[in-house]
Design a protein around this motif. Structure first.
Motif, PDB file in Angstrom:
ATOM      1  N   VAL A 266       0.857  -1.183   0.000  1.00 29.85           N
ATOM      2  CA  VAL A 266       0.000   0.000   0.000  1.00 29.85           C
ATOM      3  C   VAL A 266       0.891   1.229   0.000  1.00 29.85           C
ATOM      4  O   VAL A 266       1.772   1.360   0.833  1.00 29.85           O
ATOM      5  CB  VAL A 266      -0.898   0.006   1.238  1.00 29.85           C
ATOM      6  CG1 VAL A 266      -1.780   1.243   1.240  1.00 29.85           C
ATOM      7  CG2 VAL A 266      -1.726  -1.245   1.278  1.00 29.85           C
ATOM      8  N   VAL A 267       0.688   2.084  -0.961  1.00 28.75           N
ATOM      9  CA  VAL A 267       1.518   3.281  -1.063  1.00 28.75           C
ATOM     10  C   VAL A 267       0.588   4.489  -1.175  1.00 28.75           C
ATOM     11  O   VAL A 267      -0.279   4.525  -2.030  1.00 28.75           O
ATOM     12  CB  VAL A 267       2.447   3.205  -2.285  1.00 28.75           C
ATOM     13  CG1 VAL A 267       3.192   4.505  -2.440  1.00 28.75           C
ATOM     14  CG2 VAL A 267       3.416   2.058  -2.135  1.00 28.75           C
ATOM     15  N   VAL A 268       0.764   5.439  -0.268  1.00 29.48           N
ATOM     16  CA  VAL A 268      -0.058   6.644  -0.269  1.00 29.48           C
ATOM     17  C   VAL A 268       0.859   7.830  -0.538  1.00 29.48           C
ATOM     18  O   VAL A 268       1.984   7.872  -0.045  1.00 29.48           O
ATOM     19  CB  VAL A 268      -0.742   6.830   1.100  1.00 29.48           C
ATOM     20  CG1 VAL A 268      -1.789   7.904   1.024  1.00 29.48           C
ATOM     21  CG2 VAL A 268      -1.323   5.527   1.571  1.00 29.48           C
ATOM     22  N   ARG A 269       0.404   8.794  -1.296  1.00 27.87           N
ATOM     23  CA  ARG A 269       1.212   9.986  -1.521  1.00 27.87           C
ATOM     24  C   ARG A 269       1.383  10.702  -0.189  1.00 27.87           C
ATOM     25  O   ARG A 269       0.421  10.969   0.519  1.00 27.87           O
ATOM     26  CB  ARG A 269       0.549  10.897  -2.540  1.00 27.87           C
ATOM     27  CG  ARG A 269       0.703  10.362  -3.951  1.00 27.87           C
ATOM     28  CD  ARG A 269       0.084  11.304  -4.958  1.00 27.87           C
ATOM     29  NE  ARG A 269       0.636  12.624  -4.879  1.00 27.87           N
ATOM     30  CZ  ARG A 269      -0.093  13.733  -4.773  1.00 27.87           C
ATOM     31  NH1 ARG A 269      -1.396  13.648  -4.720  1.00 27.87           N
ATOM     32  NH2 ARG A 269       0.476  14.904  -4.710  1.00 27.87           N
ATOM     33  N   ALA A 270       2.631  11.030   0.128  1.00 29.59           N
ATOM     34  CA  ALA A 270       2.904  11.590   1.446  1.00 29.59           C
ATOM     35  C   ALA A 270       2.259  12.961   1.609  1.00 29.59           C
ATOM     36  O   ALA A 270       1.925  13.374   2.719  1.00 29.59           O
ATOM     37  CB  ALA A 270       4.420  11.697   1.642  1.00 29.59           C
ATOM     38  N   ALA A 271       2.070  13.694   0.489  1.00 24.34           N
ATOM     39  CA  ALA A 271       1.550  15.050   0.586  1.00 24.34           C
ATOM     40  C   ALA A 271       0.032  15.071   0.699  1.00 24.34           C
ATOM     41  O   ALA A 271      -0.569  16.143   0.739  1.00 24.34           O
ATOM     42  CB  ALA A 271       1.999  15.866  -0.620  1.00 24.34           C
ATOM     43  N   VAL A 274      -1.476  17.052   3.569  1.00 26.49           N
ATOM     44  CA  VAL A 274      -1.348  18.501   3.395  1.00 26.49           C
ATOM     45  C   VAL A 274      -2.423  19.001   2.441  1.00 26.49           C
ATOM     46  O   VAL A 274      -3.093  20.014   2.698  1.00 26.49           O
ATOM     47  CB  VAL A 274       0.060  18.840   2.864  1.00 26.49           C
ATOM     48  CG1 VAL A 274       0.218  20.339   2.748  1.00 26.49           C
ATOM     49  CG2 VAL A 274       1.118  18.271   3.776  1.00 26.49           C
ATOM     50  N   GLU A 275      -2.613  18.276   1.342  1.00 26.21           N
ATOM     51  CA  GLU A 275      -3.643  18.681   0.388  1.00 26.21           C
ATOM     52  C   GLU A 275      -5.021  18.620   1.024  1.00 26.21           C
ATOM     53  O   GLU A 275      -5.876  19.489   0.792  1.00 26.21           O
ATOM     54  CB  GLU A 275      -3.584  17.782  -0.854  1.00 26.21           C
ATOM     55  CG  GLU A 275      -2.424  18.153  -1.761  1.00 26.21           C
ATOM     56  CD  GLU A 275      -2.059  17.035  -2.717  1.00 26.21           C
ATOM     57  OE1 GLU A 275      -2.796  16.028  -2.765  1.00 26.21           O
ATOM     58  OE2 GLU A 275      -1.035  17.179  -3.403  1.00 26.21           O
ATOM     59  N   ARG A 277      -5.720  19.056   4.167  1.00 25.90           N
ATOM     60  CA  ARG A 277      -5.881  20.198   5.069  1.00 25.90           C
ATOM     61  C   ARG A 277      -6.174  21.472   4.261  1.00 25.90           C
ATOM     62  O   ARG A 277      -7.016  22.284   4.667  1.00 25.90           O
ATOM     63  CB  ARG A 277      -4.607  20.376   5.882  1.00 25.90           C
ATOM     64  CG  ARG A 277      -4.701  21.544   6.834  1.00 25.90           C
ATOM     65  CD  ARG A 277      -3.413  21.734   7.585  1.00 25.90           C
ATOM     66  NE  ARG A 277      -3.322  20.869   8.754  1.00 25.90           N
ATOM     67  CZ  ARG A 277      -2.191  20.662   9.410  1.00 25.90           C
ATOM     68  NH1 ARG A 277      -1.074  21.220   8.987  1.00 25.90           N
ATOM     69  NH2 ARG A 277      -2.169  19.893  10.473  1.00 25.90           N
ATOM     70  N   ALA A 278      -5.530  21.631   3.089  1.00 24.00           N
ATOM     71  CA  ALA A 278      -5.792  22.803   2.245  1.00 24.00           C
ATOM     72  C   ALA A 278      -7.248  22.826   1.806  1.00 24.00           C
ATOM     73  O   ALA A 278      -7.906  23.875   1.839  1.00 24.00           O
ATOM     74  CB  ALA A 278      -4.864  22.785   1.032  1.00 24.00           C
ATOM     75  N   TYR A 281      -9.447  23.900   4.754  1.00 25.75           N
ATOM     76  CA  TYR A 281      -9.384  25.361   4.917  1.00 25.75           C
ATOM     77  C   TYR A 281     -10.325  26.033   3.926  1.00 25.75           C
ATOM     78  O   TYR A 281     -11.096  26.920   4.261  1.00 25.75           O
ATOM     79  CB  TYR A 281      -7.962  25.853   4.629  1.00 25.75           C
ATOM     80  CG  TYR A 281      -6.985  25.749   5.773  1.00 25.75           C
ATOM     81  CD1 TYR A 281      -7.406  25.531   7.072  1.00 25.75           C
ATOM     82  CD2 TYR A 281      -5.622  25.887   5.552  1.00 25.75           C
ATOM     83  CE1 TYR A 281      -6.495  25.441   8.108  1.00 25.75           C
ATOM     84  CE2 TYR A 281      -4.700  25.792   6.574  1.00 25.75           C
ATOM     85  CZ  TYR A 281      -5.151  25.575   7.854  1.00 25.75           C
ATOM     86  OH  TYR A 281      -4.248  25.490   8.865  1.00 25.75           O
ATOM     87  N   ARG A 282     -10.219  25.574   2.668  1.00 26.53           N
ATOM     88  CA  ARG A 282     -10.968  26.223   1.594  1.00 26.53           C
ATOM     89  C   ARG A 282     -12.456  26.041   1.823  1.00 26.53           C
ATOM     90  O   ARG A 282     -13.240  26.996   1.718  1.00 26.53           O
ATOM     91  CB  ARG A 282     -10.549  25.580   0.266  1.00 26.53           C
ATOM     92  CG  ARG A 282     -11.299  26.091  -0.933  1.00 26.53           C
ATOM     93  CD  ARG A 282     -10.401  26.922  -1.805  1.00 26.53           C
ATOM     94  NE  ARG A 282     -11.154  27.816  -2.654  1.00 26.53           N
ATOM     95  CZ  ARG A 282     -11.359  27.615  -3.938  1.00 26.53           C
ATOM     96  NH1 ARG A 282     -10.868  26.549  -4.518  1.00 26.53           N
ATOM     97  NH2 ARG A 282     -12.037  28.491  -4.643  1.00 26.53           N
TER      98      ARG A 282
END
Lengths: 363, 431
Positions: A266-271, A274-275, A277-278, A281-282
């Motif tokens: 299983v591989v998840v994009r580390a970012a 962060v995305e 959370r962005a 916010y939006r």
């Protein structure tokens, strides 16, 4: 080193016997059902129990001593001294039908076309479609008068003796019925349908029930052409072609060994957090939180340039930065420590203003 | 058994015979009988697949991105030749280029088939079955069977950062006594006494030795040697995140390999421990010559586990294994929650006995997002990224206060940055 893992004959049979048994059972059940039910479900077939069949009428006629003979070929449909019923007269060649009609004592045709009528009963004409509803006799024909009202519809006729608003017409020995309704299992019990059918078909001791079917030499040329154009052996050729298709399918279906599977990590994009959370916010319109994050980042980049600690007094920090960037301290203070922006456009402007300040101070 | 396309075509040609010459059920029976007889004859006359013997030889390990050849030997002890197709099945990520080949093995002989693998993922790739379809002489039907012929090819970590090694070794030699013989300072230890030659620093003259000898003697110094380096890879959930082309664990392995290569050349002893909630891999006391092979071998099958790492257990394991004062290099994530709740409480017991260097893989995407400007979406992204970066700075400062050093770099820069920090520590004599 290596070991064969393919199943041998005995294991193959053990694995296959259940499916084979099921297939045999299904085939057997199909054969038994076909034998028990017998016959087929063609419209106005005296052996059919379906809604469009006519087994009920055949039984009634039988009970009244009328011998019902279902036939499927024109050459068996000679009805000397009896009644001839033709369920689909348009399929039969008109001259052939006329010859059959001349032999019979009386003839009943179900919904014939104008072309058929010209050969068999020239006095009658088809007038057009007729709504299916309860109709009164409105004529002097004994059968109709005694049967009373019936449910009838289909094609209308005039000329000769016309009853039921054109739904029934008689020219000499030939009676024309505008629709199959009164004879069918489904509608036999409505109004006087049964009485009318019994009187029309039970006039004589013998009733030849002619159902024109595929393979009947008496059929029209147009109906025959599809079969006539093909070579006589096409049915068997098609069977053989079917066998070939099954063999080709077996050829393509057989895999060269099983599909090899493997577990994937299983591989998840580390970012992604962060995305996420962005987007939060939006969606929440959290311009204040976003502005605070941007201001804090700008402060943490600017203050070390001036040798100030990260938690420097706002007043002192604004003065020092303003001095360095050549701006008024109050303006810098409002930018770095001011009230949160209201709305997205104000936030975008703030971000650009912070960038500009950092550029000026960094030079 | 298996049918061939020829059997279907023969039956199809039979349809013409039936349709034109024998338009009856007998025709169908005759043609089908001919096809069936041909199929049965083929099945009887085809070579036996069951009795074939297989053995393998060739590569057992390959560096990721390179090709390995595995040879499959097929022996036919049967009475008839085996002609047909052979499939040597491997998992998809082994990328076997020649998976399916025609074979022709006469009776009593053997043939070799070469399968070329180019693994796309690290780890063990096990051969699946070998399937042979032996076609009969008429080509209408074939016998088919599979054999299990075990073989494993281990795809090793690629060690991309090898190219940084020569530069770092030069720096190491500068530290070494051969380049700067008489400079005494931190990070050096006494090496030997030798006779004074013109140009030597007079401050390094050892007067006591000079008094005993006929000549003026000077002391020489060399950098510290025989230190202990423990590489700890965190294989928990934070290592599973994809950064760039690979996972964080891939970048961590690359950095660990470069550091190990450098440290073993500098004369230090290197151990490896991979841990999440249990020991996943371990290399202890490998001699310098075989250290790197042992490390890549141990790292090859490692995969990140989707569990929260057990920092207490990890620290306990390190303390249990190393008695001497060591440099502990922990490659993990810098997320606030696992560090603050997991690592920080147990950090003092580790830093009391060892020097801790913590390496973390940063995500270039976050830095990219932090520069986003122009519209609301980009600015919100920038704010979220700044928040994340601030958290990382906070955690770094927190770790610094507890006596741990932190190297935080994107995957391409982590290996050289970690190597440089090691050299700096060595130069400063703080190992």
């Amino acid at each position: 080193m290596s070991a064969p893992v393919s199943p041998d004959t005995r294991r193959a049979w053990r694995a296959a016997r259940t499916p084979v048994a099921i297939v045999l059972l299904v085939v057997l059940a199909g054969v038994v059902l076909a034998l028990v039910r017998g016959g087929d479900d063609r419209a106005l077939d005296p052996r059919s129990y379906g809604p469009g069949g006519a087994h009920a009428l055949a039984r009634l006629l039988d009970g009244q001593g009328v011998g019902v003979e279902p036939v499927f070929r024109a050459d068996e449909a000679a009805a000397a001294g009896g009644t001839l019923l033709v369920t689909r007269p348009d399929l039969v060649r008109p001259e052939r039908l006329a010859a059959l009609a001349r032999q019979a004592a009386s003839v009943v045709l179900v919904e014939p076309s104008e072309e058929t009528l010209r050969a068999v009963a020239p006095a009658l004409d088809a007038t057009g479609p007729l709504n299916e509803r309860v109709r009164q006799p409105g004529c002097a024909l004994p059968a109709a008068v005694e049967a009373g009202s019936v449910v009838l519809g289909g094609t209308g006729y005039d000329g000769g003796q016309s009853c039921y608003g054109g739904g029934l017409a008689r020219d000499g020995d030939v009676t024309v019925l505008g629709g199959a309704g009164p004879l069918s299992n489904a509608a036999l019990a409505d109004e006087g349908n049964a009485a009318l059918a019994m009187r029309l078909l039970g006039e004589h001791e013998r009733l030849v029930w002619y159902i024109p079917s595929a393979g009947d030499p008496g059929l029209r040329a147009g109906e025959e052409s599809l079969y006539g154009l093909l070579p006589s052996g096409w049915v068997f050729g098609a069977v053989q072609a079917g066998i070939a298709i099954v063999l080709l399918a077996l050829w393509r279906a057989r895999r060269l060994g099983p599909v090899v599977t493997e577990p994937l990590p299983v591989v998840v994009r580390a970012a992604e957090t962060v995305e996420g959370r962005a987007r939060l916010y939006r969606r929440a319109g959290a311009a204040d939180h976003a502005a605070e994050a941007l201001r804090r980042a700008a402060r943490e980049r600017l203050l070390p340039l001036l040798g100030l600690p990260p938690d420097a007094e706002p007043q002192a920090a604004a003065t020092a930065i303003g001095h360095r960037a050549g701006r008024h301290p109050a303006q810098v203070g409002a930018l770095l420590y001011g009230p949160p922006p209201t709305g997205d456009s104000a936030l975008v402007e703030l971000a650009d203003a912070l960038d500009a300040l950092e550029n000026e101070a960094g030079q | 058994m298996a049918l061939t396309g020829r059997a279907g075509l023969l039956a199809l040609a039979g349809a013409l015979v039936v349709g034109l010459l024998l338009p009856h059920w007998t025709g169908v029976l005759v043609v089908s009988g001919v096809v069936l007889a041909g199929v049965l004859a083929d099945l009887l006359l085809a070579g036996s697949v069951r009795r074939l013997g297989f053995s393998r030889s060739g590569a057992t390990a390959v560096r990721l991105g390179e090709e390995a050849e595995v040879t499959l030997r097929v022996r036919n002890p049967g009475r008839r030749a085996v002609r047909g197709t052979l499939r040597d099945a491997w998992p998809p990520s082994a990328s076997a280029r020649t998976g399916r080949q025609p074979i022709d093995v006469p009776q009593g002989q053997a043939r070799q088939i070469v399968t070329v693998l180019r693994p796309t993922r690290r780890g063990d790739r096990r051969a699946s079955r070998v399937t042979v379809r032996a076609t009969g002489p008429l080509g209408l039907a074939a016998r088919q069977g599979s054999h299990e012929v075990p073989w494993t090819v281990r795809a090793l970590p690629p060690f991309h950062s090898r190219r940084h090694l020569p530069g770092r070794l030069d720096r190491l030699r500068e530290l070494d006594g051969r380049s700067a013989a008489l400079v005494r300072g931190q990070g050096t230890e006494f090496d030997s006494l030798r006779e004074y030659v013109a140009g030597d620093d007079v401050r390094s003259i050892d007067w006591r030795a000079t008094a005993r000898a006929a000549d003026v003697m000077v002391r020489t110094w060399r950098p510290e040697r025989d230190r202990h380096v423990v590489l700890v890879l965190d294989t928990g959930r934070t290592a599973a995140g994809r950064v760039g082309d690979g996972t964080r664990l891939d970048a961590a392995m690359d950095a660990a390999l470069l550091l190990a290569a450098l440290a073993s050349r500098a004369g230090d002893r290197v151990d490896l421990l991979a841990y999440d909630r249990q020991v996943r891999a371990s290399v202890q006391g490998a001699p310098a010559g075989s250290l790197l092979p042992a490390l890549v071998e141990a790292m090859a099958p490692l995969e990140p586990a989707l569990v929260e790492s057990d920092a207490r257990g990890m620290v306990g394991e390190v303390l249990r294994r190393t008695r001497r004062r060591s440099l502990v290099v922990l490659v993990t994530g810098l997320d606030p929650a696992p560090i603050e709740q997991g690592l920080l409480p147990v950090l003092p017991s580790l830093t009391a006995r060892h020097r801790l260097l913590l390496a973390a893989v940063a995500d270039p995407v976050v830095a990219e997002m932090a520069r986003g400007r122009g519209d609301a979406e980009a600015v919100y992204g920038a704010a979220a990224a700044e928040r994340t970066l601030a958290e990382r700075r906070h955690v770094t400062a927190l770790l610094g206060r507890h006596g741990a050093e932190v190297v935080d770099a994107v995957p391409e820069e982590l290996s050289p940055a970690l190597a440089d920090r090691y050299l700096a520590l060595k130069a400063a004599g703080r190992l």
